[in-house]
Structure formats: C-alpha cells, structure tokens
Scaffold this motif. Structure first.
Motif, PDB file in Angstrom:
ATOM      1  N   GLY A  52      16.907   9.748  19.528  1.00  0.00           N
ATOM      2  CA  GLY A  52      16.840   9.139  20.258  1.00  0.00           C
ATOM      3  C   GLY A  52      16.280   9.407  22.007  1.00  0.00           C
ATOM      4  N   LYS A  53      17.510   9.239  22.622  1.00  0.00           N
ATOM      5  CA  LYS A  53      17.612  10.310  24.187  1.00  0.00           C
ATOM      6  C   LYS A  53      16.693  11.400  24.637  1.00  0.00           C
ATOM      7  N   TRP A  54      16.510  11.975  23.501  1.00  0.00           N
ATOM      8  CA  TRP A  54      15.839  13.923  23.575  1.00  0.00           C
ATOM      9  C   TRP A  54      14.042  12.655  24.093  1.00  0.00           C
ATOM     10  N   LEU A  55      13.866  11.807  22.833  1.00  0.00           N
ATOM     11  CA  LEU A  55      12.132  11.323  22.640  1.00  0.00           C
ATOM     12  C   LEU A  55      12.049  10.871  23.647  1.00  0.00           C
ATOM     13  N   ASN A  56      13.075   9.848  24.716  1.00  0.00           N
ATOM     14  CA  ASN A  56      12.859   8.908  25.538  1.00  0.00           C
ATOM     15  C   ASN A  56      12.812  10.149  26.920  1.00  0.00           C
ATOM     16  N   VAL A  57      13.130  11.636  26.986  1.00  0.00           N
ATOM     17  CA  VAL A  57      13.260  12.211  27.945  1.00  0.00           C
ATOM     18  C   VAL A  57      11.614  12.475  27.921  1.00  0.00           C
ATOM     19  N   PHE A  58      11.330  12.894  26.564  1.00  0.00           N
ATOM     20  CA  PHE A  58      10.295  13.303  26.336  1.00  0.00           C
ATOM     21  C   PHE A  58       8.940  12.207  27.531  1.00  0.00           C
ATOM     22  N   PHE A  59       9.406  11.477  26.780  1.00  0.00           N
ATOM     23  CA  PHE A  59       8.052   9.976  27.369  1.00  0.00           C
ATOM     24  C   PHE A  59       8.505   9.986  28.323  1.00  0.00           C
ATOM     25  N   ILE A  60       9.323  10.425  29.692  1.00  0.00           N
ATOM     26  CA  ILE A  60       9.044   9.958  30.498  1.00  0.00           C
ATOM     27  C   ILE A  60       8.973  11.304  31.390  1.00  0.00           C
ATOM     28  N   VAL A  61       9.083  12.820  30.952  1.00  0.00           N
ATOM     29  CA  VAL A  61       7.742  13.123  31.180  1.00  0.00           C
ATOM     30  C   VAL A  61       6.530  13.414  30.614  1.00  0.00           C
ATOM     31  N   MET A  62       6.031  13.292  30.165  1.00  0.00           N
ATOM     32  CA  MET A  62       4.884  13.057  29.508  1.00  0.00           C
ATOM     33  C   MET A  62       4.222  11.822  30.068  1.00  0.00           C
ATOM     34  N   GLN A  63       5.121  10.884  30.420  1.00  0.00           N
ATOM     35  CA  GLN A  63       4.267   9.617  31.580  1.00  0.00           C
ATOM     36  C   GLN A  63       4.324  10.771  32.899  1.00  0.00           C
ATOM     37  N   CYS A  64       4.986  11.257  33.429  1.00  0.00           N
ATOM     38  CA  CYS A  64       4.932  11.748  34.776  1.00  0.00           C
ATOM     39  C   CYS A  64       3.936  12.715  34.631  1.00  0.00           C
ATOM     40  N   ALA A  65       3.784  13.987  34.126  1.00  0.00           N
ATOM     41  CA  ALA A  65       2.872  14.611  33.512  1.00  0.00           C
ATOM     42  C   ALA A  65       1.049  13.883  33.870  1.00  0.00           C
ATOM     43  N   LEU A  66       0.775  12.657  32.535  1.00  0.00           N
ATOM     44  CA  LEU A  66      -0.770  12.472  32.497  1.00  0.00           C
ATOM     45  C   LEU A  66      -0.894  11.789  33.779  1.00  0.00           C
ATOM     46  N   VAL A  67       0.175  10.886  34.387  1.00  0.00           N
ATOM     47  CA  VAL A  67      -0.185   9.914  35.699  1.00  0.00           C
ATOM     48  C   VAL A  67      -0.284  11.005  36.619  1.00  0.00           C
ATOM     49  N   THR A  68       0.151  12.182  37.065  1.00  0.00           N
ATOM     50  CA  THR A  68       0.036  13.474  37.893  1.00  0.00           C
ATOM     51  C   THR A  68      -1.680  14.496  37.190  1.00  0.00           C
ATOM     52  N   ILE A  69      -1.956  14.581  35.839  1.00  0.00           N
ATOM     53  CA  ILE A  69      -3.442  15.192  35.894  1.00  0.00           C
ATOM     54  C   ILE A  69      -4.041  14.017  36.384  1.00  0.00           C
ATOM     55  N   ILE A  70      -4.522  13.045  35.842  1.00  0.00           N
ATOM     56  CA  ILE A  70      -5.194  11.558  36.181  1.00  0.00           C
ATOM     57  C   ILE A  70      -5.566  11.074  37.445  1.00  0.00           C
ATOM     58  N   PHE A  71      -4.357  11.198  38.245  1.00  0.00           N
ATOM     59  CA  PHE A  71      -4.640  10.512  39.838  1.00  0.00           C
ATOM     60  C   PHE A  71      -5.571  12.347  40.782  1.00  0.00           C
ATOM     61  N   TYR A  72      -5.048  13.449  40.172  1.00  0.00           N
ATOM     62  CA  TYR A  72      -5.876  14.708  40.506  1.00  0.00           C
ATOM     63  C   TYR A  72      -6.670  15.252  40.258  1.00  0.00           C
ATOM     64  N   ASP A  73      -6.943  14.667  38.889  1.00  0.00           N
ATOM     65  CA  ASP A  73      -8.322  14.477  38.578  1.00  0.00           C
ATOM     66  C   ASP A  73      -9.309  13.804  39.284  1.00  0.00           C
ATOM     67  N   ASN A  74      -9.105  12.586  39.393  1.00  0.00           N
ATOM     68  CA  ASN A  74      -9.781  11.464  39.824  1.00  0.00           C
ATOM     69  C   ASN A  74      -9.841  11.580  41.231  1.00  0.00           C
ATOM     70  N   ARG A  75      -8.938  12.032  42.335  1.00  0.00           N
ATOM     71  CA  ARG A  75      -8.974  11.848  43.611  1.00  0.00           C
ATOM     72  C   ARG A  75     -10.217  11.805  44.253  1.00  0.00           C
ATOM     73  N   ASN A  76     -10.667  12.405  44.085  1.00  0.00           N
ATOM     74  CA  ASN A  76     -12.495  12.065  44.172  1.00  0.00           C
ATOM     75  C   ASN A  76     -13.742  11.713  43.595  1.00  0.00           C
ATOM     76  N   ARG A  77     -13.411  11.099  42.510  1.00  0.00           N
ATOM     77  CA  ARG A  77     -14.180  10.226  41.558  1.00  0.00           C
ATOM     78  C   ARG A  77     -14.049   8.957  41.943  1.00  0.00           C
ATOM     79  N   GLN A  78     -15.733   8.498  41.205  1.00  0.00           N
ATOM     80  CA  GLN A  78     -14.839   6.602  41.329  1.00  0.00           C
ATOM     81  C   GLN A  78     -14.772   5.854  40.194  1.00  0.00           C
ATOM     82  N   GLN A  79     -13.732   6.517  39.280  1.00  0.00           N
ATOM     83  CA  GLN A  79     -13.637   5.979  38.257  1.00  0.00           C
ATOM     84  C   GLN A  79     -13.170   4.740  37.870  1.00  0.00           C
ATOM     85  N   SER A  80     -13.655   3.683  36.901  1.00  0.00           N
ATOM     86  CA  SER A  80     -12.921   2.130  37.336  1.00  0.00           C
ATOM     87  C   SER A  80     -11.790   2.048  36.762  1.00  0.00           C
ATOM     88  N   ARG A  81     -10.356   1.685  37.241  1.00  0.00           N
ATOM     89  CA  ARG A  81      -9.352   1.060  37.989  1.00  0.00           C
ATOM     90  C   ARG A  81      -9.028   0.617  36.233  1.00  0.00           C
TER      91      ARG A  81
END
Length: 344
Positions: free
Chosen positions: A32-61
C-alpha cells in the motif's frame, strides 16, 4: 504555469488534502505504501502536464478541475478498502460494488464532460485525426460522450451480477469498446471528409505511431496473460509435499503437520469467498483467501475443478485440488497414505 497554479490553488490544496487523508486511512502494508507513492507521483505529473499544456489555452475550468480530482478520489477509495481488509471486514460485496458502480459513475461524469473539452494535447480523445482537425475533435468528443455514458450504464448493470464471470467479461469489454469505438469514429470522420474532396494535411509521426502500436500490443498481451497465467504442481516426497506455484510463492507441508484431511465437493461455490492477498484469475486461485466457512485460509486451486482436498495444517486451513475430480481424488489418497505411513 504560475498563473495556472494561482487560479487552481484551492483545488490543488483540497485535492492534496484528500490524497493525504487517503494515505493516513490506508497506512497498513508495504504494498500500500508503494502504491500511494505511485498515486502521488502520478498526481504531480498529471497536474504538471495539464497546466503546461493549457497555459495558453482557454480550457474549461470544470474539465481541468474534474481531471485534477480523479487520482485523489481513487486514492481515498483504495485506501479505504485496504483499511477495511486489514481490519478483517467482509468487503467482497463492497469491493465489487465500488469497482462496477464506481467505474460506471466515473465514466458517466467523463461522458458528460467530453463534449465540453476543447482541443488540447493532454485531455480527451488524443489521436492524430482529432489533434490536427478541430472539426474532427469536436465531432468525435460529442459522439464519444454518448458512448462513454452507454459504457457507464453497462458497468453499473454488471454490478447486479457481481459473482458472474460473464459480468466481469462484459465490464472489461464495455471499457475497451468505449475507447476503441471513439478512436474508430475519429478515423471514419477523417475518411468521410477526405471522401468529400476536402484536403486535409495529416502529419503522421512514424516513430510515435510505432511506439503507440507497441505499447498497445504489449498492454493487450499483458492483460490476456494476466487473466490466464499461472500453474500449480504438487510434488510428493517421503516426509512432505511441496506445492510449486507459478504466480505465487511455493508452499511446503510436512505430513506430521497435518491435523486432519477431507475430500469435499462444491465447497467454495456459495461461501462468500474472496482474496485477501494472492493471485486470482480465470484459471487459478493462489494465496490467502477468506470465506464464511473457514475464515482466513490458504488455497492453491484450479478454477476448472469444484472438488477439493481440505487440510488443517498446524491450525491453519489449506485447500488444494487438481485440474479435475480424478486428479483431486488422487491427491487426497496420496496424502492420506503418506500420513498413515508417518504414524506407523
């Protein structure tokens, strides 16, 4: 990027607190500890990718907000189940309900939001035909929204027949169909536009296409192998027998450890049986299980056979069988004879 973080600061803080709450709730095992580490890494990566890709776009909030909340909700649900299992609760029905109804609810939400997703490189049906043609993107996402809602209804219907293998197969097929049909619609829309004489310059990146193809093939192979992989072989020695299991750890039992042995038929069919730590697929069940008859017990069984050899080994229940009834009877007689010789 900084502007995106500022705009979604409240969502990031609240979703982070949900992940933390989930981790604290389910802090029970190394896995469970390792899976939770995976969840945290995935969340950070997902947020970074979304924010970087949509920095100049008018995507729905709402679309971005929904995407940010997916992993926190999954983390909380997973850790909640892990805590209940650790407490010894009977969670089979709860687990299956969360799988079928949870997936159905998630697909229904996604299906309703898909038509609102604007063209981007991160969220949505991202194939070459949608990414290079905005009209194709919009048409595909309007159509896919309906398909994903239909898939969500099928997933929820599977929850009514949770104990059936057919329900599991339908569940997997409905999820795969939602993705495949969406991609197929995009391609057919592209071909239709070409057929009308409209010139579309679709740039195919051969390296990317090859990588996608390889990943897709490997994923399909992995799923198929996982559903049918494994083997169980029992080897008898003079003083003990060893269960050699491909897919789980081997198990050795000395005949002097066996307190009792019996041959049973159709024992585990209606006993609310579920896996707590082990391997279970269409062919085998290995590891630690729990049911209404024995509580916590160990099993190494073939799914094709409904007869079993049940032993009490130093106070623990061990259930094994062969590929069919005759093989199981042979196992029973062999162990019984070996036990008798040890007592002489």
């Amino acid at each position: 990027m900084k502007e995106m973080i500022k705009n979604y600061r409240g969502t990031l803080i609240s979703s982070g607190l949900v992940i933390l709450a989930g981790i604290l709730v389910g802090f029970t095992s190394i896995q469970g500890k390792w899976l939770n580490v995976f969840f945290i890494v995935m969340q950070c990566a997902l947020v970074t990718i979304i924010f970087y890709d949509n920095r100049n776009r008018q995507q729905s909030r709402k679309v971005i907000g929904m995407t940010i909340w997916i992993i926190p909700v999954i983390t909380l649900i997973y850790n909640g189940i892990a805590r209940l299992v650790n407490m010894g609760a009977d969670t089979e029905n709860l687990f299956m309900a969360l799988i079928y109804y949870g997936t159905g609810l998630m697909f229904m939400v996604i299906g309703n939001y898909l038509p609102k997703v604007k063209q981007n490189n991160t969220i949505g049906i991202r194939v070459v035909w949608t990414l290079q043609d905005e009209e194709n993107w919009n048409a595909t996402h309007r159509f896919s929204g309906k398909i994903w809602v239909a898939s969500s209804i099928l997933c929820m219907l599977c929850g009514l027949f949770a104990e059936s293998i057919a329900a599991l197969v339908l569940y997997i097929v409905s999820i795969m169909a939602a993705a495949i049909i969406s991609v197929l619609y995009s391609y057919l829309f592209y071909k239709k536009k070409i057929g009308t004489g409209e010139k579309l310059k679709i740039q195919y990146n051969k390296k990317v296409m090859v990588v996608y193809g390889i990943v897709t093939i490997l994923t399909i192979i992995f799923i198929i192998v996982t559903l049918f992989w494994g083997s169980i072989d029992i080897h008898f020695q003079d003083n003990n027998f060893t269960i050699e299991a491909q897919g789980w750890s081997d198990y050795t039992v000395a005949y002097t450890q066996i307190d009792s042995i019996s041959y049973e038929e159709n024992l585990l069919q209606n006993s609310n049986d579920y896996r707590t730590n082990g391997l279970g697929n269409f062919k085998y069940a290995m590891g630690n299980f729990r049911n209404d008859v024995y509580g916590n017990y160990i099993r190494y069984t073939h799914s094709s056979c409904h007869s079993y050899v049940v032993m009490s080994v130093d106070g623990k229940i061990l259930v094994i069988n062969g590929e069919n009834d005759s093989a199981t009877e042979e196992i029973y007689h062999t162990i019984s004879e070996k036990m008798s010789r040890e007592l002489e």
